[in-house]
Design a protein around this motif. Structure first.
Motif, PDB file in Angstrom:
ATOM      1  N   SER A 168      72.910  56.373  77.680  1.00 34.23           N
ATOM      2  CA  SER A 168      72.157  56.081  76.463  1.00 34.23           C
ATOM      3  C   SER A 168      70.970  57.031  76.337  1.00 34.23           C
ATOM      4  O   SER A 168      70.681  57.561  75.262  1.00 34.23           O
ATOM      5  CB  SER A 168      71.651  54.641  76.473  1.00 34.23           C
ATOM      6  OG  SER A 168      72.731  53.783  76.615  1.00 34.23           O
ATOM      7  N   ASP A 217      65.438  56.829  64.208  1.00 35.98           N
ATOM      8  CA  ASP A 217      65.167  55.608  64.989  1.00 35.98           C
ATOM      9  C   ASP A 217      66.384  54.687  64.987  1.00 35.98           C
ATOM     10  O   ASP A 217      66.755  54.104  66.007  1.00 35.98           O
ATOM     11  CB  ASP A 217      63.963  54.857  64.422  1.00 35.98           C
ATOM     12  CG  ASP A 217      62.677  55.618  64.703  1.00 35.98           C
ATOM     13  OD1 ASP A 217      62.729  56.554  65.533  1.00 35.98           O
ATOM     14  OD2 ASP A 217      61.638  55.315  64.078  1.00 35.98           O
ATOM     15  N   GLU A 218      66.978  54.595  63.782  1.00 37.59           N
ATOM     16  CA  GLU A 218      68.154  53.726  63.625  1.00 37.59           C
ATOM     17  C   GLU A 218      69.284  54.199  64.543  1.00 37.59           C
ATOM     18  O   GLU A 218      69.935  53.403  65.228  1.00 37.59           O
ATOM     19  CB  GLU A 218      68.615  53.795  62.157  1.00 37.59           C
ATOM     20  CG  GLU A 218      69.426  52.599  61.693  1.00 37.59           C
ATOM     21  CD  GLU A 218      68.642  51.299  61.844  1.00 37.59           C
ATOM     22  OE1 GLU A 218      69.186  50.411  62.507  1.00 37.59           O
ATOM     23  OE2 GLU A 218      67.499  51.210  61.337  1.00 37.59           O
ATOM     24  N   ASN A 227      70.483  59.678  73.385  1.00 39.56           N
ATOM     25  CA  ASN A 227      69.274  59.638  72.540  1.00 39.56           C
ATOM     26  C   ASN A 227      68.611  61.005  72.453  1.00 39.56           C
ATOM     27  O   ASN A 227      68.258  61.476  71.382  1.00 39.56           O
ATOM     28  CB  ASN A 227      68.273  58.655  73.150  1.00 39.56           C
ATOM     29  CG  ASN A 227      68.414  57.300  72.507  1.00 39.56           C
ATOM     30  OD1 ASN A 227      69.006  57.194  71.430  1.00 39.56           O
ATOM     31  ND2 ASN A 227      67.911  56.279  73.139  1.00 39.56           N
ATOM     32  N   ASN A 246      69.010  56.023  67.248  1.00 42.17           N
ATOM     33  CA  ASN A 246      68.647  55.788  68.642  1.00 42.17           C
ATOM     34  C   ASN A 246      68.871  54.324  69.032  1.00 42.17           C
ATOM     35  O   ASN A 246      69.376  54.025  70.109  1.00 42.17           O
ATOM     36  CB  ASN A 246      67.180  56.166  68.890  1.00 42.17           C
ATOM     37  CG  ASN A 246      67.044  57.671  69.017  1.00 42.17           C
ATOM     38  OD1 ASN A 246      68.035  58.369  69.212  1.00 42.17           O
ATOM     39  ND2 ASN A 246      65.834  58.188  68.879  1.00 42.17           N
ATOM     40  N   ARG A 247      68.468  53.446  68.101  1.00 36.99           N
ATOM     41  CA  ARG A 247      68.644  52.016  68.373  1.00 36.99           C
ATOM     42  C   ARG A 247      70.140  51.703  68.549  1.00 36.99           C
ATOM     43  O   ARG A 247      70.532  50.967  69.443  1.00 36.99           O
ATOM     44  CB  ARG A 247      68.058  51.190  67.228  1.00 36.99           C
ATOM     45  CG  ARG A 247      67.335  49.974  67.768  1.00 36.99           C
ATOM     46  CD  ARG A 247      66.689  49.060  66.773  1.00 36.99           C
ATOM     47  NE  ARG A 247      66.671  49.454  65.391  1.00 36.99           N
ATOM     48  CZ  ARG A 247      65.644  50.055  64.785  1.00 36.99           C
ATOM     49  NH1 ARG A 247      64.563  50.354  65.469  1.00 36.99           N
ATOM     50  NH2 ARG A 247      65.708  50.364  63.517  1.00 36.99           N
ATOM     51  N   SER A 248      70.946  52.314  67.661  1.00 36.83           N
ATOM     52  CA  SER A 248      72.394  52.060  67.735  1.00 36.83           C
ATOM     53  C   SER A 248      72.949  52.493  69.082  1.00 36.83           C
ATOM     54  O   SER A 248      73.769  51.805  69.689  1.00 36.83           O
ATOM     55  CB  SER A 248      73.144  52.828  66.646  1.00 36.83           C
ATOM     56  OG  SER A 248      72.653  52.459  65.410  1.00 36.83           O
ATOM     57  N   TRP A 251      71.338  52.650  71.912  1.00 33.51           N
ATOM     58  CA  TRP A 251      70.924  51.697  72.949  1.00 33.51           C
ATOM     59  C   TRP A 251      71.718  50.395  72.850  1.00 33.51           C
ATOM     60  O   TRP A 251      72.161  49.846  73.851  1.00 33.51           O
ATOM     61  CB  TRP A 251      69.423  51.386  72.834  1.00 33.51           C
ATOM     62  CG  TRP A 251      68.588  52.451  73.487  1.00 33.51           C
ATOM     63  CD1 TRP A 251      67.726  53.305  72.885  1.00 33.51           C
ATOM     64  CD2 TRP A 251      68.550  52.781  74.883  1.00 33.51           C
ATOM     65  NE1 TRP A 251      67.151  54.150  73.786  1.00 33.51           N
ATOM     66  CE2 TRP A 251      67.645  53.846  75.042  1.00 33.51           C
ATOM     67  CE3 TRP A 251      69.199  52.296  76.008  1.00 33.51           C
ATOM     68  CZ2 TRP A 251      67.365  54.421  76.265  1.00 33.51           C
ATOM     69  CZ3 TRP A 251      68.911  52.866  77.243  1.00 33.51           C
ATOM     70  CH2 TRP A 251      68.004  53.920  77.354  1.00 33.51           C
ATOM     71  N   ILE A 252      71.900  49.930  71.586  1.00 29.12           N
ATOM     72  CA  ILE A 252      72.631  48.661  71.420  1.00 29.12           C
ATOM     73  C   ILE A 252      74.068  48.820  71.913  1.00 29.12           C
ATOM     74  O   ILE A 252      74.580  47.971  72.643  1.00 29.12           O
ATOM     75  CB  ILE A 252      72.589  48.188  69.946  1.00 29.12           C
ATOM     76  CG1 ILE A 252      71.172  47.725  69.637  1.00 29.12           C
ATOM     77  CG2 ILE A 252      73.577  47.055  69.703  1.00 29.12           C
ATOM     78  CD1 ILE A 252      70.913  47.366  68.208  1.00 29.12           C
TER      79      ILE A 252
END
Ligand code: ADP
Length: 470
Positions: free
Chosen positions: A24, A167-168, A28, A170-172, A174-175
Motif C-alpha cells: 500500500s 487523496d481519494e 501510494n 490514496n485512501r482507496s 489503503w482501503i
C-alpha cells in the motif's frame, strides 16, 4: 509455552501486515509521483499556452487594453488566478479584478513568466493559487516555480480538486490493502485451523495410546505430510496393539505350559505324602520327567526370547554341516529303530564346510528329526538329505528332513513356525512338545542368515527344509 496455532497465526499476521503495508505504501508513493508528473505536464502546457496566446494578443494589438476577458478565458477551468503586468511591473489585468493598477512589487510578485514579442519584453504574467487551492505553494509566493524569466519551467501547482482526487486514490489504495489483509487473515485463520485440527487429534490419540488404549486410531484426512503422519501413527498403534496381544498370549501360553507339568508333579508328590502312591521308581520317574519338561521349556523360552530380541550369541566357526547331520542321524536312528521307523540318509561323503554355530545347528536338526519321528507311525520312513543349493543367487547348503507320517492340515501349515502353535489334531502333550520347537528352528536359521520352510500333504507326510549360506 506458545501454542503452535498462535505461532502460525502470528507468523501469518506479521506476513500479511508487512506485505499489505509495504504494498500500500509503495502504491501510494507511486500514485502520488505519477499524479504529480501528470499535473506538471498539464501545468507546463497551460503556461506555454497562456504565454503564446498573450504574445499573439500583444502582437496584434500592441497594447494590453481589454486583455482581461482573454485572461479569464485563458484561466478557464484551471484553478487559481492569472495576473498580467506590463514590462514595468504595473498590473494590467487580474482574473479576480483586485490588483489592477497596482505594482507587482507591492504583492511580492517576482519571477513572473515573461512575454516577449519580437525580441522585446511586453510584460509578465503570474499564475497564482488562492490559499485554499494551492498545494505546497502559499499565496503570493508564486504558484509556479519559474527558475528563470522565460516562465517556461515546470509548475507544481496541485489544485484542490486534484488534491482531493489524489487523496481519494490514496485512501482507496489503503482501503483495498486493508480489505485484502483482512481477507488474507480470515483465510489464514481457516488454514491454521485446518493444519492444527489433525495435529490436535493426533496428540489426543497419542495420549490415549500412551495410556494403554492401543486400539486408538486417527482418521487420515489428507494425502499430505500430515496424512502420512496419521498413517504412520496408525501403523505404530497397530503394531503396538499386535505386540500387546502377542505379549498377553505369550504370558497365557507360558502360564499354561508351566501349569501342566507342575500339576502332575504336585499331584504325584501329594499322593506320595498322603500315602496314596508309593514313593517308588515309577512315581519318582514321573516327577523327574515332568521336571525335565519344565527345564526344557524354560531353556526353549530363553532361547526364543534371546533370538527374538536379537541377543542370541552365535559361536560362529567353520563347521562341517555334513558331519553334524550325520551325527544327528546316528543319534535318532536308535529311537527310530525302537519305533520301527526306517531312517534313510542322503549325505555326501565329502565334508561341507560353512560358517555357523555347531551347537545351534545340532539343535535345529535334532528338533526337525524328533518332530518327524514323533509324527511318523511304525513302518514309516524318514529321509535326511544334504545338498548344495543356490538361494536367491547365493550359494549354500540345504538340509531336508522328510517323513511319510500324518502330514499337516493346509490351514495349519502357515502357522507351524509361530510360537506355541500346535496343530489341533496333534497327539497328546506327552507325545508333543510345547509348540516352541519350530519357532526356535526358524529363529536359529535366520540368525545364521538362512531360511526354513515346510511342505506337507495331509496323510502323506511332511518335508522340512532349511538352507544356510556358505
Ligand atoms: P512341538 O514342540 O509341540 O512339536 P513344534 O513347534 O515343533 O512344536 O511344532 C509345531 C506343530 O507342527 C506341532 O504341533 C506339530 O503338530 C506340527 N508338526 C511339526 N513337525 C511335524 C511333522 N514332521 N509332521 C506333522 N506335523 C508336524
Amino acid at each position: 509455552m506458545f501454542r503452535l496455532s498462535y505461532k502460525i497465526f502470528g507468523a501469518l499476521l506479521l506476513t500479511v501486515l508487512l506485505s499489505v503495508g509495504l504494498t500500500s505504501f509503495a502504491a501510494n508513493q507511486l500514485t502520488a509521483s505519477q499524479f504529480r508528473q501528470y499535473i506538471i505536464r498539464g501545468n507546463t502546457e497551460f503556461i506555454t499556452g497562456v504565454e503564446s496566446t498573450l504574445s499573439m494578443y500583444y502582437t496584434q494589438y500592441q497594447s494590453w487594453d481589454n486583455v482581461s476577458t482573454i485572461l479569464v478565458q485563458l484561466l478557464g477551468s484551471n484553478g487559481g488566478r492569472l495576473l498580467l503586468s506590463d514590462a514595468g511591473g504595473l498590473i494590467v489585468a487580474d482574473t479576480q479584478n483586485k490588483w489592477v493598477g497596482h505594482l507587482t512589487d507591492e504583492y511580492n510578485l517576482s519571477d513572473g513568466n515573461t512575454i516577449n514579442v519580437s525580441g522585446t519584453l511586453a510584460g509578465y504574467f503570474y499564475w497564482l493559487g488562492s490559499e485554499s487551492s494551492a498545494s505546497g505553494s502559499g499565496y503570493g509566493k508564486g504558484m509556479h516555480s519559474s527558475q528563470n524569466n522565460t516562465g517556461n519551467s515546470a509548475i507544481t501547482i496541485i489544485t484542490e480538486p486534484q488534491q482531493q482526487l489524489l487523496d481519494e486514490m490514496n485512501r482507496s489504495v489503503w482501503i483495498s490493502g486493508i480489505l485484502a489483509g483482512l481477507a488474507a487473515l480470515g483465510l489464514g485463520l481457516l488454514l491454521t485451523n485446518q493444519i492444527i485440527r489433525p495435529i490436535n487429534a493426533l496428540n489426543r490419540s497419542a495420549r490415549q495410546v500412551a495410556g494403554g488404549k492401543f486400539s486408538q486410531r486417527v482418521r487420515v484426512e489428507s494425502r499430505d505430510e500430515l496424512g502420512e503422519l496419521a498413517e504412520s501413527f496408525n501403523h505404530m498403534a497397530k503394531s503396538l496393539e499386535t505386540n500387546e496381544q502377542s505379549r498377553q498370549r505369550l504370558l497365557a501360553d507360558i502360564a499354561h505350559e508351566l501349569r501342566t507339568p507342575l500339576t502332575v508333579i504336585e499331584g504325584t508328590v501329594d499322593g506320595i505324602l498322603d500315602g496314596v502312591f508309593e514313593a517308588d521308581t515309577r512315581h519318582l520317574t514321573t516327577i523327574k520327567e515332568e521336571s525335565a519338561t519344565l527345564t526344557r521349556l524354560i531353556k526353549d523360552l530363553r532361547d526364543i526370547s534371546l533370538a527374538e530380541s536379537g541377543k542370541l550369541k552365535l559361536e560362529i566357526a567353520q563347521v562341517d554341516i555334513a558331519e553334524i547331520i550325520r551325527r544327528q542321524a546316528s543319534q535318532i536312528s536308535i529311537l527310530a529303530k525302537d519305533k520301527s521307523v526306517s531312517l534313510v540318509t542322503d549325505i555326501p561323503e565329502n565334508s561341507s564346510v560353512i560358517s555357523g554355530d555347531a551347537t545351534r545347528l545340532n539343535q535345529i536338526t535334532a528338533n526337525l528329526l524328533s518332530n518327524a519321528l514323533r509324527h511318523t507311525s511304525a513302518g514309516g520312513q524318514i529321509t535326511l538329505s544334504l545338498k548344495n543349493m543356490l538361494y536367491k543367487d547365493k550359494s549354500g547348503v540345504m538340509v531336508s528332513v522328510a517323513d511319510n507320517g500324518e502330514g499337516i492340515p493346509p490351514a495349519d501349515l502357515p502357522h507351524i513356525f509361530d510360537r506355541f502353535y500346535r496343530v489341533a489334531t496333534s497327539r497328546a502333550r506327552s507325545e508333543g512338545g510345547s509348540g516352541l520347537g519350530l519357532a526356535i528352528v526358524k529363529e536359529m536359521t535366520e540368525a545364521h542368515g538362512g531360511y526354513v520352510w515346510a511342505e506337507s500333504l495331509l496323510g502323506k507326510g511332511s518335508t522340512f527344509n532349511y538352507w544356510l549360506p556358505r
